[in-house]
Each structure stands twice: as C-alpha cells, then as structure tokens.
Enzyme design. Structure first.
Site: not given
Length: 307
Positions: A53, A136, A140
C-alpha cells in the site's frame, strides 16, 4: 486536473485514458507492462496486486491525483486467481488511499454480474440485493463492497459503477464477443464452415466507450460518494442479434454458418437489464453508441474492412 488510471492497458482502461485525454485532463496510467497506445500519457509500471500500500500511495501522491480510476484486475478461472487479481488489489488500494494527505475521488469499475442470475423481465436497480453464484461474480461483489464500506465510513471518496456486458473496440480476449470474432477469423482463413451454439439469452450490452464517458462524469459528479451507479443501455438484447451483427460486420457468408441453440453457460445467466435512471440523474449521462455500430467497430478495429 490529473487522473490516474489503474489497469490503463486493458480493454476498459485504454478507453478511459482516451476519454479523459479528450476532456483535457493530464492522464497517468498504471499497469504491469506499458503499451503503445499510452504513448501520450504518463506511465508507471507496477503490479498493483503485489505492490505494498505504501508504494501505491507514493505513486498516487507524487503525481498527485485528483481522480483515481480502478479498471484493473484480470479474468480468472478459479476463485483464488480472482481473489488475488481483484480483491487483494482493491484492499491494498483502499489502504493506499487512506495514507494520502489529500482525498482523490475513486471511481471503481464493478460488474452487472454482481447481481447474480435473476428471472427474465427483472429490471436490475441499485437497491436490489446482490446474490452472485459464480466465483467471478462473488469476487467482483466483494471488491465493490470493500470500496463502498470504506466510502461510507468516511475513509474514501468513492463511487462504484456497475457496468453491463461490454462491446466495442479492443475487447478482452476472454470475452464472448472476442472469442466469436476469433472463430470467424479462423473460419475465413481456412475457408470452412462456422458452427455456432447460440444461447436463448438476452443481456444488457453497452459500448466500452460509453462506459469510459460515464467514468469521466463520475470522477467529478457531486453527491455520488458511497453509491453504486448502474451503467448500461437499459435494454435486454438477444445474444443472437449480437452474433448476427458481428457476422454482418465481417461479411461472413450466411450459407456457411450452422446455428443451433444451446444452454446458457456464462457468468451472467440468461437475462440482464439494468435500470440506468440513477446514472441519468446523478451523472447526466446516457449511452450514445448503438450496439450494431459498436459490434461493427469491434471488427473494424481488429481487422479493418470486412473480409
């Protein structure tokens, strides 16, 4: 104004870069590898899923960014692959944005598949409870939820655009339309017949360039932080129509096509139609490119004039 586009070399990212450039923004792309079409932009070579990060925050802060667009994340066959390329990336991005001394607007690209399969005739509005069933779609949704949770907690200024299936130039190789285009090209090259299994399905499709315009508007629109906004055409189009338009664009002889119906095997079930009222109201956005023109543009970009 400066925008940083994560996943700038992908199918959506390249169009987002072009749209922001057309609006006069300073565009900086981030991706694992450079690409020729980004020659007019700044570029940082970085694997966002692997980067710490702090490293991501340095890239965003040194520029600095007014808007960050997350169009990154590849396709994958397993939940582990999807988790790495999407969820891990988003979690690190959220941490990175929280480290910045300023607060850019984050526009995160979600997917219509997050809603999961629904009965035919359903209008998918943003308040509908998502029930995804495929790896998927589940991943998502987790990425979108991570962004929304941080935004609603006041950690980020962020909006999620839940986009319909996309058509238009430079589709990802794993997509239905790109695979069909490759099969048509192969049939031309070998002079053989084209056997197609066409599902009896209707889906909301939108040109990727219209999605890019929605991203630009979402980057500066007021009062969208912490919201999901659907981006589609608001119409459920038969898959057979898309197949026909692509054959038409390629000038493939109809007498060399063998069609048969087949069950739906995909990430999205057999029906999608998005309610795009919120996009019209909050983004002053509406789709402008017709689907037939979109499919024709896809073929012309890849192959030039009809074969």
């Amino acid at each position: 104004m400066r925008v940083v586009v994560l996943g700038a070399t992908g199918s959506v990212g390249r169009q987002v870069c072009a749209a922001y450039q057309a609006h006069g923004w300073d565009v900086h792309g981030v991706a694992r590898r450079p690409a020729p079409h980004l020659s007019g932009c700044g570029f940082t070579e970085l694997d966002l899923a692997a980067a710490a990060p702090g490293r991501i925050a340095t890239v965003l802060g040194d520029l600095p960014a007014d808007v960050v667009v997350n169009a990154a994340g590849g396709w994958g066959d397993t939940e582990e692959e999807m988790t790495y390329s999407h969820l891990r990336l988003v979690r690190r991005l959220v941490e990175a944005l929280a480290l910045l001394p300023f607060r850019p607007r984050l526009v995160h690209l979600g997917s219509v598949h997050e809603y999961g399969p629904v009965p035919a005739g359903t209008l998918l509005h943003e308040d509908l409870l998502p029930e995804p069933v495929t790896p998927y779609a589940r991943v998502k949704l987790e990425t979108s939820s991570a962004v929304l949770t941080a935004a609603r907690a006041g950690v980020l200024d962020a909006v999620v655009l839940r986009a319909a299936n996309m058509s238009g130039p430079h589709p990802p190789q794993e997509s239905f339309l790109a695979a069909l285009m490759a099969r048509i090209s192969t049939a031309f090259a070998h002079g053989g017949r084209l056997e197609l299994s066409v599902a009896d399905a209707r889906r909301d499709f939108i040109d990727v360039r219209d999605v890019a315009q929605a991203v630009v508007r979402a980057g500066r629109a007021p009062a969208v932080g912490g919201l999901v906004v659907n981006i589609g055409r608001g119409d459920a189009v038969p898959i057979g129509d898309l197949v026909g338009w692509l054959l038409e664009a390629a000038a493939f002889p109809e007498d060399r096509v063998d069609r048969r119906e087949a069950p739906v095997r995909s990430k999205g079930g057999d029906w999608t139609r998005l309610d795009i009222g919120r996009a019209r109201r909050l983004l002053s956005w509406a789709p402008r490119i017709g689907l037939r023109d979109s499919v024709h543009s896809m073929w012309r970009t890849a192959h030039g004039a009809p074969a």
